[in-house]
Design an enzyme around this catalytic site. Structure first.
Site, PDB file in Angstrom:
ATOM      1  N   ASN A  11       0.463  -1.364   0.074  1.00 43.60           N
ATOM      2  CA  ASN A  11      -0.051  -0.140   0.113  1.00 43.60           C
ATOM      3  C   ASN A  11       1.220   1.285   0.549  1.00 43.60           C
ATOM      4  O   ASN A  11       1.883   1.293   1.281  1.00 43.60           O
ATOM      5  CB  ASN A  11      -0.914   0.211   1.183  1.00 43.60           C
ATOM      6  CG  ASN A  11      -1.978   1.331   1.177  1.00 43.60           C
ATOM      7  OD1 ASN A  11      -1.315   2.088   0.644  1.00 43.60           O
ATOM      8  ND2 ASN A  11      -2.536   0.839   1.389  1.00 43.60           N
ATOM      9  N   HIS A  14       0.942   6.382   1.765  1.00 43.49           N
ATOM     10  CA  HIS A  14       1.589   7.229   3.010  1.00 43.49           C
ATOM     11  C   HIS A  14       2.741   7.620   1.606  1.00 43.49           C
ATOM     12  O   HIS A  14       3.568   8.627   2.867  1.00 43.49           O
ATOM     13  CB  HIS A  14       2.267   6.075   3.957  1.00 43.49           C
ATOM     14  CG  HIS A  14       1.141   6.207   4.503  1.00 43.49           C
ATOM     15  ND1 HIS A  14       0.587   6.344   5.936  1.00 43.49           N
ATOM     16  CD2 HIS A  14       0.435   4.385   5.428  1.00 43.49           C
ATOM     17  CE1 HIS A  14      -0.978   5.695   6.675  1.00 43.49           C
ATOM     18  NE2 HIS A  14      -0.205   4.102   5.768  1.00 43.49           N
ATOM     19  N   HIS A  47      -5.781   3.478  -1.808  1.00 43.45           N
ATOM     20  CA  HIS A  47      -7.216   4.629  -1.085  1.00 43.45           C
ATOM     21  C   HIS A  47      -7.053   5.553  -1.750  1.00 43.45           C
ATOM     22  O   HIS A  47      -6.752   5.936  -1.339  1.00 43.45           O
ATOM     23  CB  HIS A  47      -6.705   3.613   0.147  1.00 43.45           C
ATOM     24  CG  HIS A  47      -8.891   4.242   1.256  1.00 43.45           C
ATOM     25  ND1 HIS A  47      -8.644   3.931   2.223  1.00 43.45           N
ATOM     26  CD2 HIS A  47      -9.567   4.615   0.553  1.00 43.45           C
ATOM     27  CE1 HIS A  47      -9.835   4.196   2.775  1.00 43.45           C
ATOM     28  NE2 HIS A  47     -10.420   4.550   1.782  1.00 43.45           N
ATOM     29  N   ARG A  49      -9.588   7.693  -1.078  1.00 36.67           N
ATOM     30  CA  ARG A  49      -9.955   8.183  -0.043  1.00 36.67           C
ATOM     31  C   ARG A  49     -11.121   9.863  -0.851  1.00 36.67           C
ATOM     32  O   ARG A  49     -10.806  10.151  -1.519  1.00 36.67           O
ATOM     33  CB  ARG A  49     -10.027   8.892   1.018  1.00 36.67           C
ATOM     34  CG  ARG A  49      -9.012   7.561   2.171  1.00 36.67           C
ATOM     35  CD  ARG A  49      -8.773   8.038   3.446  1.00 36.67           C
ATOM     36  NE  ARG A  49     -10.005   8.310   4.376  1.00 36.67           N
ATOM     37  CZ  ARG A  49     -10.340   7.269   5.255  1.00 36.67           C
ATOM     38  NH1 ARG A  49      -9.317   6.460   5.436  1.00 36.67           N
ATOM     39  NH2 ARG A  49     -11.174   7.403   5.900  1.00 36.67           N
ATOM     40  N   ARG A  53      -7.239  12.967   0.959  1.00 39.08           N
ATOM     41  CA  ARG A  53      -6.219  13.241   1.825  1.00 39.08           C
ATOM     42  C   ARG A  53      -4.757  12.772   1.015  1.00 39.08           C
ATOM     43  O   ARG A  53      -3.389  12.924   1.747  1.00 39.08           O
ATOM     44  CB  ARG A  53      -6.712  12.913   3.040  1.00 39.08           C
ATOM     45  CG  ARG A  53      -6.658  11.393   3.702  1.00 39.08           C
ATOM     46  CD  ARG A  53      -6.401  11.053   4.517  1.00 39.08           C
ATOM     47  NE  ARG A  53      -8.134  11.075   5.219  1.00 39.08           N
ATOM     48  CZ  ARG A  53      -8.228  10.883   5.973  1.00 39.08           C
ATOM     49  NH1 ARG A  53      -7.739   9.991   7.851  1.00 39.08           N
ATOM     50  NH2 ARG A  53      -9.508  10.403   6.994  1.00 39.08           N
ATOM     51  N   GLU A  74      -8.935   0.268  -2.293  1.00 38.60           N
ATOM     52  CA  GLU A  74      -9.686   0.624  -1.510  1.00 38.60           C
ATOM     53  C   GLU A  74     -10.469   1.284  -1.951  1.00 38.60           C
ATOM     54  O   GLU A  74     -10.266   2.796  -2.847  1.00 38.60           O
ATOM     55  CB  GLU A  74      -8.677   0.185  -0.695  1.00 38.60           C
ATOM     56  CG  GLU A  74      -8.087  -0.878  -0.092  1.00 38.60           C
ATOM     57  CD  GLU A  74      -7.022  -0.350   1.160  1.00 38.60           C
ATOM     58  OE1 GLU A  74      -7.064   0.314   1.605  1.00 38.60           O
ATOM     59  OE2 GLU A  74      -6.239  -1.403   1.526  1.00 38.60           O
ATOM     60  N   THR A 105      -8.511   3.363   8.725  1.00 36.49           N
ATOM     61  CA  THR A 105      -9.607   2.567   8.270  1.00 36.49           C
ATOM     62  C   THR A 105     -10.065   1.655   9.759  1.00 36.49           C
ATOM     63  O   THR A 105      -8.616   1.358   9.646  1.00 36.49           O
ATOM     64  CB  THR A 105      -9.558   1.464   7.598  1.00 36.49           C
ATOM     65  OG1 THR A 105      -8.879   1.926   6.291  1.00 36.49           O
ATOM     66  CG2 THR A 105     -11.380   1.026   6.684  1.00 36.49           C
ATOM     67  N   GLU A 155     -11.112 -10.005   2.734  1.00 38.98           N
ATOM     68  CA  GLU A 155      -9.600  -8.929   3.232  1.00 38.98           C
ATOM     69  C   GLU A 155      -9.908  -8.733   4.889  1.00 38.98           C
ATOM     70  O   GLU A 155     -10.926  -8.437   5.475  1.00 38.98           O
ATOM     71  CB  GLU A 155      -8.992  -8.006   2.599  1.00 38.98           C
ATOM     72  CG  GLU A 155      -8.250  -6.964   3.205  1.00 38.98           C
ATOM     73  CD  GLU A 155      -6.869  -6.577   2.831  1.00 38.98           C
ATOM     74  OE1 GLU A 155      -7.056  -6.199   1.771  1.00 38.98           O
ATOM     75  OE2 GLU A 155      -6.194  -5.955   3.684  1.00 38.98           O
ATOM     76  N   HIS A 195      -3.861  -5.155   7.769  1.00 32.80           N
ATOM     77  CA  HIS A 195      -4.071  -3.240   8.424  1.00 32.80           C
ATOM     78  C   HIS A 195      -3.384  -3.731  10.000  1.00 32.80           C
ATOM     79  O   HIS A 195      -3.118  -5.290  10.471  1.00 32.80           O
ATOM     80  CB  HIS A 195      -4.899  -3.056   9.120  1.00 32.80           C
ATOM     81  CG  HIS A 195      -5.416  -1.752   9.577  1.00 32.80           C
ATOM     82  ND1 HIS A 195      -4.993  -1.778  10.734  1.00 32.80           N
ATOM     83  CD2 HIS A 195      -6.262  -0.799   8.974  1.00 32.80           C
ATOM     84  CE1 HIS A 195      -5.160  -0.047  10.925  1.00 32.80           C
ATOM     85  NE2 HIS A 195      -6.288   0.037   9.488  1.00 32.80           N
TER      86      HIS A 195
HETATM   87  N1  PXP Z   1      -6.073  -3.751   3.987  1.00 38.37           N
HETATM   88  C1  PXP Z   1      -6.934  -2.315   3.806  1.00 38.37           C
HETATM   89  C2  PXP Z   1      -8.209  -2.596   3.894  1.00 38.37           C
HETATM   90  C3  PXP Z   1      -6.489  -1.043   4.886  1.00 38.37           C
HETATM   91  O1  PXP Z   1      -7.787  -0.441   5.092  1.00 38.37           O
HETATM   92  C4  PXP Z   1      -5.060  -0.891   4.729  1.00 38.37           C
HETATM   93  C5  PXP Z   1      -4.707   0.576   5.866  1.00 38.37           C
HETATM   94  O2  PXP Z   1      -5.080   2.180   4.293  1.00 38.37           O
HETATM   95  C6  PXP Z   1      -4.452  -1.957   4.969  1.00 38.37           C
HETATM   96  C7  PXP Z   1      -4.587  -2.907   4.643  1.00 38.37           C
HETATM   97  C8  PXP Z   1      -2.761  -1.439   5.321  1.00 38.37           C
HETATM   98  O3  PXP Z   1      -2.847  -0.974   6.632  1.00 38.37           O
HETATM   99  P1  PXP Z   1      -1.615  -1.345   7.298  1.00 38.37           P
HETATM  100  O4  PXP Z   1      -1.522   1.034   6.267  1.00 38.37           O
HETATM  101  O5  PXP Z   1      -1.696   0.102   8.783  1.00 38.37           O
HETATM  102  O6  PXP Z   1      -0.429  -1.546   6.896  1.00 38.37           O
END
Ligand code: PXP
Length: 245
Positions: A11, A14, A47, A49, A53, A74, A105, A155, A195
């Site tokens: 992901n 960030h 994601h 959003r 953001r 996402e 999330t 997931e 997550h």
């Molecule tokens: N899976 C989903 C559905 C999420 O919403 C997120 C956070 O955006 C992640 C995985 C990844 O989580 P993390 O950034 O804490 O590794």
């Protein structure tokens, strides 16, 4: 059951957060996605959003053009996001709950309570060839609703497990995830998890044979400050693969 290999979805939200902090173009989430794939990631998760953001529409469009690897979008199950996703036709879409005030999330989607609202969104995404997954807490009723809705994957939300103190509390949460993963697989859906995962918790999840994909963002981007993004992704993939065997 035979052990399939474990996939890593990285992901890159960030990276966009950091870029947006100064309003320019650096660091570029697409460049991070390319580096992640070169370093062993199997797919890229973003994601989009509602408040934009971090990831923006143009980031997703650019990734869809430039990447041949799967993109996992996402998104909230809103008409606006559904229309956007239908235009992009990502490999996969993961439906997540979204509240404007949340930092990230928080908790899984309430598929049981929202079944009627989710049904047309799942159908619309499937109609353009996108595999739909639902981001769910490890509860059997939620998982069974996902199967009824025609989702291709679930997931499992690993946040509570990752936040639990190592020991009995974390073991209990891990067991809930294992039981939910078994049910997902028995229903014929792909089981993913994500997550809050780090090297330790990702290894524990990779050791669960029913889980075939982990989506990880925050830990990898944070650790990249010290070790570099490519090195962190290579290490994560090695840890996951070793835990699998
Ligand atoms: N899976 C989903 C559905 C999420 O919403 C997120 C956070 O955006 C992640 C995985 C990844 O989580 P993390 O950034 O804490 O590794």
């Amino acid at each position: 059951m035979t052990l399939s290999s474990i996939r890593l979805g990285v992901n890159v939200d960030h990276v966009a957060t950091l870029r947006n902090a100064r309003g320019g173009a650096h660091p570029d989430p697409l460049a991070a996605a390319l580096l992640a794939l070169e370093s062993g990631a199997d797919s890229i998760t973003v994601h989009l959003r509602e408040d934009r953001r971090h990831i923006r529409d143009a980031d997703v469009v650019a990734m869809r053009k430039a990447l041949s690897a799967p993109i996992n979008l996402e998104m909230a199950a809103t008409p606006e996001m559904t229309e956007f996703a239908k235009g992009i036709r990502p490999h996969a879409a993961c439906l997540v709950p979204e509240r404007r005030a949340e930092v990230t999330t928080e908790g899984g989607l309430d598929a049981v309570g929202l079944e009627a609202e989710l049904a047309p969104v799942v159908a619309a995404l499937r109609s353009v060839g996108t595999r739909v997954s639902l981001f769910l807490d490890p509860e059997l009723a939620q998982v069974e609703t996902a199967a009824r809705l025609g989702a291709g994957a679930v997931e499992l939300h690993t946040g509570t497990y990752c936040e639990a103190a190592p020991g009995p509390a974390r073991d209990r949460e891990r067991q809930r995830l294992i039981e939910a993963a078994r049910r997902v697989a028995a229903l014929g859906l792909e089981c993913h998890a994500g997550h809050g995962l780090d090297y330790t918790t990702a290894a524990e999840m990779a050791a669960v044979p029913e889980i075939i994909e982990l989506n990880i963002g925050h830990f990898l981007m944070g650790q990249a400050v010290f070790d570099g993004l490519g090195a962190c992704i290579r290490r994560m993939k090695t840890i996951m693969t070793e835990a699998r065997s």
